[in-house]
Scaffold this active site. Structure first.
Site, PDB file in Angstrom:
ATOM      1  N   LEU A 125       1.159  -0.908  -0.054  1.00 15.38           N
ATOM      2  CA  LEU A 125      -0.086   0.187   0.199  1.00 15.38           C
ATOM      3  C   LEU A 125       0.721   0.709  -0.223  1.00 15.38           C
ATOM      4  CD1 LEU A 125      -2.792  -0.826   2.768  1.00 15.38           C
ATOM      5  CD2 LEU A 125      -3.077  -0.843   0.235  1.00 15.38           C
ATOM      6  N   GLU A 148       4.879  -2.289  13.552  1.00 10.03           N
ATOM      7  CA  GLU A 148       4.652  -2.041  14.492  1.00 10.03           C
ATOM      8  C   GLU A 148       3.025  -1.735  13.981  1.00 10.03           C
ATOM      9  OE1 GLU A 148       6.339   1.840  15.866  1.00 10.03           O
ATOM     10  OE2 GLU A 148       5.007   2.142  14.452  1.00 10.03           O
ATOM     11  N   ASP A 149       2.549  -1.551  13.147  1.00  8.61           N
ATOM     12  CA  ASP A 149       0.920  -1.453  13.028  1.00  8.61           C
ATOM     13  C   ASP A 149       0.511  -2.733  13.800  1.00  8.61           C
ATOM     14  OD1 ASP A 149       1.103   1.210  12.465  1.00  8.61           O
ATOM     15  OD2 ASP A 149       1.721  -0.345   9.994  1.00  8.61           O
ATOM     16  N   ARG A 167      -6.681   4.829   9.283  1.00  8.56           N
ATOM     17  CA  ARG A 167      -6.592   3.825   9.611  1.00  8.56           C
ATOM     18  C   ARG A 167      -6.971   3.686  11.002  1.00  8.56           C
ATOM     19  NH1 ARG A 167      -2.481   1.638   6.773  1.00  8.56           N
ATOM     20  NH2 ARG A 167      -2.779   2.471   4.901  1.00  8.56           N
ATOM     21  N   HIS A 191       0.079   7.878   9.932  1.00 12.26           N
ATOM     22  CA  HIS A 191      -0.046   7.688  11.079  1.00 12.26           C
ATOM     23  C   HIS A 191      -0.076   8.436  11.644  1.00 12.26           C
ATOM     24  CE1 HIS A 191       0.263   3.257   9.679  1.00 12.26           C
ATOM     25  NE2 HIS A 191      -0.857   3.157  10.436  1.00 12.26           N
ATOM     26  N   CYS A 242       8.096   1.880  12.706  1.00 11.26           N
ATOM     27  CA  CYS A 242       6.932   0.587  12.156  1.00 11.26           C
ATOM     28  C   CYS A 242       7.902  -0.466  11.633  1.00 11.26           C
ATOM     29  CB  CYS A 242       5.725   0.626  10.694  1.00 11.26           C
ATOM     30  SG  CYS A 242       7.397   1.963   9.827  1.00 11.26           S
TER      31      CYS A 242
HETATM   32  C1  CIR Z   1       0.767   0.989   5.131  1.00 12.48           C
HETATM   33  O1  CIR Z   1       0.343   1.487   4.395  1.00 12.48           O
HETATM   34  O2  CIR Z   1       0.490   0.395   6.140  1.00 12.48           O
HETATM   35  C2  CIR Z   1       1.642   0.943   4.910  1.00 12.48           C
HETATM   36  N1  CIR Z   1       2.805   1.116   3.249  1.00 12.48           N
HETATM   37  C3  CIR Z   1       3.117   1.348   5.764  1.00 12.48           C
HETATM   38  C4  CIR Z   1       3.062   1.150   7.017  1.00 12.48           C
HETATM   39  C5  CIR Z   1       3.642   2.470   7.741  1.00 12.48           C
HETATM   40  N2  CIR Z   1       3.588   1.648   8.981  1.00 12.48           N
HETATM   41  C6  CIR Z   1       4.120   2.967   9.649  1.00 12.48           C
HETATM   42  O3  CIR Z   1       4.148   3.923   9.751  1.00 12.48           O
HETATM   43  N3  CIR Z   1       3.333   2.756  11.399  1.00 12.48           N
END
Ligand code: CIR
Length: 269
Positions: free
Chosen positions: A23, A69-70, A138, A168, A256
């Site tokens: 993404l 991390e998410d 999100r 985020h 992340c």
């Molecule tokens: C997303 O859009 O979910 C991933 N491409 C990037 C997530 C980055 N996560 C973060 O900064 N904690």
């Protein structure tokens, strides 16, 4: 009350070849091999700083798996909350990471029975005994409220921070040291930080707003040289440059790429 600490352990997840389809808000080309090498170097830097680094097997079906991390919020050395990521394509990342956390922590709770509640770990920033939680594309109020319920028994107070830009919360602000936060100039929420006793260092580089504090050692993106120079002037802070350019292309940054577990009695960024 727990004390700020370098992480005792960290979980990382390698970059899958499918990262080419991650993404991202701008459809720039990304190079999975280069991203993988940068995550490997990141893991080496963590390990060299004394953190025990464990790798969760990656999954080609999850192009964003390296942004580990998410999918969980580690609240202390005993308790984590598995999230429900706001992007449906990221939900399959949760079970293997939950299993890895269960092997290392006494308890890993689910976020909520309410399937409408969503939360990404990148929206949760701890500053001392406060959890700032970004309300973003999100993370929704039900997700923030569910985290607040999980955190309250630990004496943690939760402050929602509505955001209109940035992926985020931690895309625009991050902890440097206890009570000290870097914030992208103009980002909302600065009044909320100050009201809870935090000192704000404004930075003018988007990549500088997400640093990773590993105790006095603070990782700073190579894309943020002015932030590195500014942090070098802060007493007690040892900033270190690290290249995560291929992860920035996928809207990721430094925090992340790992899930940090504090030592007993500690908390970490
Ligand atoms: C997303 O859009 O979910 C991933 N491409 C990037 C997530 C980055 N996560 C973060 O900064 N904690």
């Amino acid at each position: 009350m727990t004390h700020f600490s370098a992480p005792a352990r960290a979980l990382v997840r390698a970059v899958p070849a499918s990262y080419a389809r991650c993404l991202r808000r701008e459809q720039v080309a990304v190079d999975p091999d280069r991203a993988r090498a940068q995550v490997d170097e990141y893991a080496r830097v963590l390990a060299a700083s004394g953190v025990a680094v464990d790798t969760v097997a990656t999954d080609e079906a999850c192009p964003d798996a390296c942004f580990i991390e998410d999918v969980a919020v580690v609240l202390d050395a005993t308790l984590a909350v598995a999230t429900r990521p706001g992007a449906p394509s990221r939900r399959a990342e949760v079970p293997p990471v939950t299993a890895a956390l269960r092997a290392r922590l006494a308890r890993v709770d689910a976020l909520s029975d309410d399937e409408r509640a969503t939360l990404d770990g990148g929206d949760v920033m701890r500053v001392d005994s406060t959890l700032f939680v970004g309300l973003t594309e999100r993370t929704n109020p039900a997700g923030a409220a569910a985290l607040a319920r999980a955190a309250r028994p630990l004496g943690l107070f939760t402050v929602p921070v509505p955001l209109t830009e940035g992926l985020h919360l931690k895309s625009v602000m991050s902890l440097v040291a206890p009570g000290l936060v870097v914030v992208l100039a103009g980002a909302p929420g600065q009044d909320l930080l100050r009201a809870r006793g935090a000192r704000v260092l404004e930075v003018d580089e988007p990549a500088g707003a997400n640093v990773l504090a590993l105790g006095p050692l603070v990782l700073v993106s190579a894309a943020a040289p002015r932030t590195l120079a500014r942090l070098a002037r802060e007493p007690g802070i040892v900033p270190r440059r690290i290249d995560v350019s291929e992860l920035h292309k996928g809207d990721g940054a430094l925090t992340c790429l790992s899930l940090r577990i504090p030592p007993p009695g500690g908390w970490c960024a």
